[in-house]
Design a protein around this motif. Sequence first.
Motif, short mmCIF file in Angstrom:
data_model
loop_
_atom_site.label_atom_id
_atom_site.label_comp_id
_atom_site.label_asym_id
_atom_site.label_seq_id
_atom_site.Cartn_x
_atom_site.Cartn_y
_atom_site.Cartn_z
N TYR A 170 0.84 -1.21 0.00
CA TYR A 170 0.00 0.00 0.00
C TYR A 170 0.87 1.25 0.00
O TYR A 170 0.59 2.20 -0.73
CB TYR A 170 -0.90 0.01 1.24
CG TYR A 170 -1.82 1.19 1.33
CD1 TYR A 170 -3.03 1.21 0.66
CD2 TYR A 170 -1.46 2.31 2.07
CE1 TYR A 170 -3.88 2.30 0.73
CE2 TYR A 170 -2.28 3.41 2.15
CZ TYR A 170 -3.49 3.40 1.48
OH TYR A 170 -4.32 4.49 1.55
N PRO A 173 2.80 2.10 -3.64
CA PRO A 173 1.96 2.74 -4.66
C PRO A 173 1.36 4.07 -4.21
O PRO A 173 1.19 4.96 -5.03
CB PRO A 173 0.85 1.74 -4.93
CG PRO A 173 1.10 0.59 -4.08
CD PRO A 173 2.31 0.77 -3.29
N ILE A 205 2.14 4.37 -14.80
CA ILE A 205 2.56 4.02 -13.45
C ILE A 205 1.62 4.67 -12.43
O ILE A 205 1.09 4.00 -11.54
CB ILE A 205 4.01 4.50 -13.19
CG1 ILE A 205 4.96 3.68 -14.05
CG2 ILE A 205 4.37 4.34 -11.72
CD1 ILE A 205 6.39 4.16 -13.96
N GLY A 208 -1.79 3.00 -12.56
CA GLY A 208 -1.75 1.68 -11.97
C GLY A 208 -1.74 1.74 -10.45
O GLY A 208 -2.52 1.05 -9.78
N VAL A 209 -0.91 2.59 -9.94
CA VAL A 209 -0.77 2.62 -8.48
C VAL A 209 -1.96 3.29 -7.81
O VAL A 209 -2.24 3.02 -6.65
CB VAL A 209 0.55 3.26 -8.05
CG1 VAL A 209 1.69 2.37 -8.46
CG2 VAL A 209 0.70 4.61 -8.66
N PHE A 211 -4.88 2.55 -8.38
CA PHE A 211 -5.77 1.41 -8.09
C PHE A 211 -5.63 1.01 -6.63
O PHE A 211 -6.60 0.76 -5.93
CB PHE A 211 -5.35 0.20 -8.93
CG PHE A 211 -6.20 -0.03 -10.13
CD1 PHE A 211 -7.38 -0.73 -10.01
CD2 PHE A 211 -5.83 0.46 -11.37
CE1 PHE A 211 -8.17 -0.95 -11.11
CE2 PHE A 211 -6.60 0.26 -12.47
CZ PHE A 211 -7.79 -0.45 -12.35
N VAL A 212 -4.39 0.89 -6.21
CA VAL A 212 -4.10 0.38 -4.88
C VAL A 212 -4.56 1.36 -3.81
O VAL A 212 -5.07 0.98 -2.76
CB VAL A 212 -2.60 0.11 -4.74
CG1 VAL A 212 -2.28 -0.37 -3.35
CG2 VAL A 212 -2.18 -0.92 -5.74
N GLY A 214 -7.05 3.10 -3.57
CA GLY A 214 -8.47 3.02 -3.24
C GLY A 214 -8.80 1.91 -2.26
O GLY A 214 -9.86 1.90 -1.65
N GLY A 215 -7.90 0.94 -2.12
CA GLY A 215 -8.18 -0.21 -1.27
C GLY A 215 -7.78 0.03 0.18
O GLY A 215 -7.43 1.14 0.56
N PRO A 216 -7.88 -1.01 0.99
CA PRO A 216 -7.51 -0.87 2.41
C PRO A 216 -6.01 -0.71 2.58
O PRO A 216 -5.24 -1.22 1.77
CB PRO A 216 -7.98 -2.20 3.01
CG PRO A 216 -7.96 -3.15 1.88
CD PRO A 216 -8.28 -2.37 0.65
#
Lengths: 274, 126
Positions: A170, A173, A205, A208-209, A211-212, A214-216
């Motif tokens: 996490y 990114p 780049i 792509g990063v 994306f991450v 947005g997650g936990p």
Amino acid sequence: MRLTNLFPLPALPHNRHQIGCGHSEFDAFHIQWGRFRLSQRQNSKDRAVATANLNRTVPLSFFQHCALCLPPRSTCEKAANLGVVEFAILGREFALTLKKNLVLAGVTVFAAAGDSMLSHGMKQVGNISIHNLQGVVAAVLNPWVAGGIVLLLAFFASYMNALSWADLTYVLPATSLGYVLLALIARFVLHEQVSPLRWLGIALISGGVSFVAGGPALTAHSHEENILLSKDGTAPAGAKAQGGPGALRGPEGPLFHQQAHEEAHNEAHEEAQP
Amino acid sequence: MRHLYTWAGILVIVLASVAGDVLLARAMKQVGDFHQHWRRSGIGHIVGRVLSNPNFFLGVAAMTVAFFSLLFALSWGDVSLVAPAAASLTFIGNAITAKIFLHEKVDRRRWIAATLVAAGVALLAG
């Protein structure tokens, strides 16, 4: 440090969802910040004083209408203290989120700026080889290289801070903005050529990063803040922060008296002084 | 020849910093959340815990190797190539090693990110 002085809160959109109390999120937060400062103290006497202040100066209806930080209305009347406690937890969580974002921003900026200064310095020093250790010493004595090293040390401190509460996959990114920053610095400060293909690469780049991001943040361990809230029988903090089902329900209307409010705020701040 | 040096430098940076990142991440998870330690016991406690962690020193050693490889590589190649390429390849290496060694949930979201980053790196290298 008063974070609220540095960052005007109405400009932060998630503040509204996370706190969502009354008609003025800004003022609501001041109370929370005061509570937050007080709840930091380990002395139970201090905590009791603070709770009393809030109960006296803030009408109970404030807690009833405060959809996010609140237990159901029936339990609220019986246990205003619970409301206060949860309130404090939310305030602390908000302050933590702010700090954590600052840490991530620090990782990004320090890394990009440090790398750029190093690059500039190394171009001045010229090629160094393994056979010529004096060259390495000369390189470190170059002010640009030295400045770059200092910035990279600052990066290292923020990086370790970030790793202490978030996944490695996490943190890396989340700092992707650094590549964009790096390209901008390379182009406009160091005057290096950045071709369109490289720009596209940098965009990929970053895309792509993101994306991450947005997650936990943490998957390997459970989050202590969530546990704290769950103990009180309410939803985990994550669901609230994202504006889930519990977000901003409850009766509309003027919820809070400005006067009582400022009083509470002032008292809370006075109490917060060490 | 210059390109070879640059890419050899990048490879060393990636290997060293993946090792360093994973070791440091493990060390910091063992230390625990800085913000909570700070609240409870102050900064001295954090420093003490960090400095008594062996993984931290192994990680710093690996990071030092990565740092000096970066110094050499930066004197051979452009900053806008070396830094993103090394960091992005490190990122992919980290996704794999974090899944294996740190037991992080590297889900589809994070794999897509790794792929996009790889594409970006390929473009940067071209």
